[in-house]
Motif scaffolding. Structure first.
Motif, PDB file in Angstrom:
ATOM      1  N   THR A 186       0.819  -1.210   0.000  1.00  0.00           N
ATOM      2  CA  THR A 186       0.000   0.000   0.000  1.00  0.00           C
ATOM      3  C   THR A 186       0.858   1.268   0.000  1.00  0.00           C
ATOM      4  OG1 THR A 186      -0.195   0.034   2.431  1.00  0.00           O
ATOM      5  CG2 THR A 186      -1.906  -1.168   1.178  1.00  0.00           C
ATOM      6  N   SER A 187       2.165   1.124   0.124  1.00  0.00           N
ATOM      7  CA  SER A 187       3.057   2.278   0.033  1.00  0.00           C
ATOM      8  C   SER A 187       3.197   2.689  -1.429  1.00  0.00           C
ATOM      9  CB  SER A 187       4.443   1.944   0.598  1.00  0.00           C
ATOM     10  OG  SER A 187       4.361   1.646   1.954  1.00  0.00           O
ATOM     11  N   PRO A 188       2.930   3.944  -1.741  1.00  0.00           N
ATOM     12  CA  PRO A 188       2.948   4.372  -3.150  1.00  0.00           C
ATOM     13  C   PRO A 188       4.338   4.394  -3.778  1.00  0.00           C
ATOM     14  CG  PRO A 188       2.579   6.250  -1.708  1.00  0.00           C
ATOM     15  CD  PRO A 188       2.566   5.028  -0.840  1.00  0.00           C
ATOM     16  N   ASN A 189       5.388   4.423  -2.963  1.00  0.00           N
ATOM     17  CA  ASN A 189       6.739   4.580  -3.510  1.00  0.00           C
ATOM     18  C   ASN A 189       7.448   3.272  -3.817  1.00  0.00           C
ATOM     19  OD1 ASN A 189       6.398   7.346  -3.201  1.00  0.00           O
ATOM     20  ND2 ASN A 189       7.234   7.314  -1.133  1.00  0.00           N
ATOM     21  N   ILE A 190       6.784   2.148  -3.681  1.00  0.00           N
ATOM     22  CA  ILE A 190       7.446   0.875  -3.954  1.00  0.00           C
ATOM     23  C   ILE A 190       7.056   0.371  -5.335  1.00  0.00           C
ATOM     24  CG2 ILE A 190       7.569   0.241  -1.517  1.00  0.00           C
ATOM     25  CD1 ILE A 190       5.355  -1.875  -3.347  1.00  0.00           C
ATOM     26  N   SER A 191       7.959  -0.380  -5.937  1.00  0.00           N
ATOM     27  CA  SER A 191       7.639  -0.985  -7.219  1.00  0.00           C
ATOM     28  C   SER A 191       7.234  -2.437  -6.976  1.00  0.00           C
ATOM     29  CB  SER A 191       8.834  -0.915  -8.169  1.00  0.00           C
ATOM     30  OG  SER A 191       9.922  -1.629  -7.626  1.00  0.00           O
ATOM     31  N   CYS A 192       6.383  -2.920  -7.851  1.00  0.00           N
ATOM     32  CA  CYS A 192       5.865  -4.283  -7.728  1.00  0.00           C
ATOM     33  C   CYS A 192       6.336  -5.110  -8.919  1.00  0.00           C
ATOM     34  CB  CYS A 192       4.333  -4.274  -7.721  1.00  0.00           C
ATOM     35  SG  CYS A 192       3.607  -3.306  -6.408  1.00  0.00           S
ATOM     36  N   PRO A 193       6.700  -6.358  -8.687  1.00  0.00           N
ATOM     37  CA  PRO A 193       7.095  -7.212  -9.810  1.00  0.00           C
ATOM     38  C   PRO A 193       5.906  -7.625 -10.686  1.00  0.00           C
ATOM     39  CG  PRO A 193       7.166  -8.451  -7.774  1.00  0.00           C
ATOM     40  CD  PRO A 193       6.859  -7.031  -7.408  1.00  0.00           C
ATOM     41  N   LEU A 194       4.693  -7.526 -10.136  1.00  0.00           N
ATOM     42  CA  LEU A 194       3.460  -7.845 -10.857  1.00  0.00           C
ATOM     43  C   LEU A 194       2.471  -6.706 -10.639  1.00  0.00           C
ATOM     44  CD1 LEU A 194       3.062 -11.584  -9.735  1.00  0.00           C
ATOM     45  CD2 LEU A 194       3.967 -10.775 -11.911  1.00  0.00           C
ATOM     46  N   ASP A 195       1.304  -6.817 -11.224  1.00  0.00           N
ATOM     47  CA  ASP A 195       0.252  -5.830 -11.021  1.00  0.00           C
ATOM     48  C   ASP A 195      -0.052  -5.699  -9.527  1.00  0.00           C
ATOM     49  OD1 ASP A 195      -2.161  -4.227 -12.043  1.00  0.00           O
ATOM     50  OD2 ASP A 195      -3.098  -5.802 -10.815  1.00  0.00           O
ATOM     51  N   ARG A 196      -0.079  -4.463  -9.025  1.00  0.00           N
ATOM     52  CA  ARG A 196      -0.278  -4.208  -7.597  1.00  0.00           C
ATOM     53  C   ARG A 196      -1.596  -4.810  -7.086  1.00  0.00           C
ATOM     54  NH1 ARG A 196       2.275  -0.271  -4.434  1.00  0.00           N
ATOM     55  NH2 ARG A 196       3.046   0.596  -6.375  1.00  0.00           N
ATOM     56  N   THR A 197      -2.684  -4.638  -7.833  1.00  0.00           N
ATOM     57  CA  THR A 197      -3.980  -5.183  -7.403  1.00  0.00           C
ATOM     58  C   THR A 197      -3.916  -6.703  -7.296  1.00  0.00           C
ATOM     59  OG1 THR A 197      -5.134  -3.329  -8.409  1.00  0.00           O
ATOM     60  CG2 THR A 197      -6.440  -5.298  -7.944  1.00  0.00           C
ATOM     61  N   PHE A 198      -3.299  -7.335  -8.261  1.00  0.00           N
ATOM     62  CA  PHE A 198      -3.132  -8.793  -8.222  1.00  0.00           C
ATOM     63  C   PHE A 198      -2.347  -9.197  -6.983  1.00  0.00           C
ATOM     64  CE2 PHE A 198      -0.543 -12.558  -9.286  1.00  0.00           C
ATOM     65  CZ  PHE A 198      -1.566 -13.473  -9.498  1.00  0.00           C
ATOM     66  N   MET A 199      -1.277  -8.462  -6.682  1.00  0.00           N
ATOM     67  CA  MET A 199      -0.446  -8.800  -5.530  1.00  0.00           C
ATOM     68  C   MET A 199      -1.167  -8.542  -4.210  1.00  0.00           C
ATOM     69  SD  MET A 199       3.412  -7.813  -6.675  1.00  0.00           S
ATOM     70  CE  MET A 199       4.145  -8.773  -5.346  1.00  0.00           C
ATOM     71  N   LEU A 200      -2.061  -7.563  -4.181  1.00  0.00           N
ATOM     72  CA  LEU A 200      -2.831  -7.297  -2.969  1.00  0.00           C
ATOM     73  C   LEU A 200      -3.851  -8.397  -2.686  1.00  0.00           C
ATOM     74  CD1 LEU A 200      -3.400  -3.462  -3.288  1.00  0.00           C
ATOM     75  CD2 LEU A 200      -2.257  -4.614  -1.376  1.00  0.00           C
ATOM     76  N   ASN A 201      -4.255  -9.097  -3.718  1.00  0.00           N
ATOM     77  CA  ASN A 201      -5.274 -10.128  -3.559  1.00  0.00           C
ATOM     78  C   ASN A 201      -4.729 -11.503  -3.185  1.00  0.00           C
ATOM     79  OD1 ASN A 201      -7.603  -8.581  -3.953  1.00  0.00           O
ATOM     80  ND2 ASN A 201      -7.275  -8.582  -6.152  1.00  0.00           N
ATOM     81  N   ARG A 202      -3.413 -11.674  -3.267  1.00  0.00           N
ATOM     82  CA  ARG A 202      -2.767 -12.938  -2.885  1.00  0.00           C
ATOM     83  C   ARG A 202      -1.446 -12.615  -2.223  1.00  0.00           C
ATOM     84  NH1 ARG A 202      -4.006 -18.056  -4.573  1.00  0.00           N
ATOM     85  NH2 ARG A 202      -1.865 -18.759  -4.612  1.00  0.00           N
ATOM     86  N   PHE A 203      -1.014 -13.468  -1.323  1.00  0.00           N
ATOM     87  CA  PHE A 203       0.252 -13.297  -0.636  1.00  0.00           C
ATOM     88  C   PHE A 203       1.391 -13.688  -1.570  1.00  0.00           C
ATOM     89  CE2 PHE A 203       3.411 -14.711   2.579  1.00  0.00           C
ATOM     90  CZ  PHE A 203       3.488 -13.532   3.311  1.00  0.00           C
TER      91      PHE A 203
END
Length: 119
Positions: A37-54
């Motif tokens: 949920t921190s806006p300054n981090i990059s995600c290896p996958l889509d953020r919403t997808f990553m929020l929905n699974r660990f």
């Protein structure tokens, strides 16, 4: 051994409790925790997808669901036996089934705990 990276939902009270517990147990500082949920981090996958699974990364491999939990457990000495048990044939698939069932009730548990609900 390289550090495990754990991506977690910082807006989920259930996740926050679990991450707090694991942080306390991570005496060797073997895990890097990343709040999605921190806006300054990059995600290896889509953020919403990553929020929905660990998700976790172990030895450069991106893991999801029960496999991610098992990687996290292996990094913490007290929980390591659980993580190693997940490597026994058939155990990880049972854990993944349980994790998927949990995902179905997660929104209700979040409401009960007073947190935001993922769609």
């Amino acid at each position: 051994m390289s550090k495990i990276i754990i991506w977690y939902d910082g807006g989920c009270p259930l996740c926050l409790r679990e991450i707090a517990m694991v942080r306390r147990l991570d005496k060797n500082d073997a895990i890097d925790f990343v709040d999605l949920t921190s806006p300054n981090i990059s995600c290896p996958l889509d953020r919403t997808f990553m929020l929905n699974r660990f998700h976790a990364q172990e030895s450069g491999v991106l893991l999801s669901g029960a496999a991610a939990f098992a990687a996290m457990w292996r990094a913490v000495p007290l929980l390591r036996p659980l993580g190693l048990a997940a490597r026994i044939p058939g155990v990880l698939s049972i854990l993944e089934t349980g994790y998927r069932l949990f995902l179905n009730v997660r929104p209700r548990l979040q409401r009960y705990a007073g947190g935001r609900v993922q769609s």
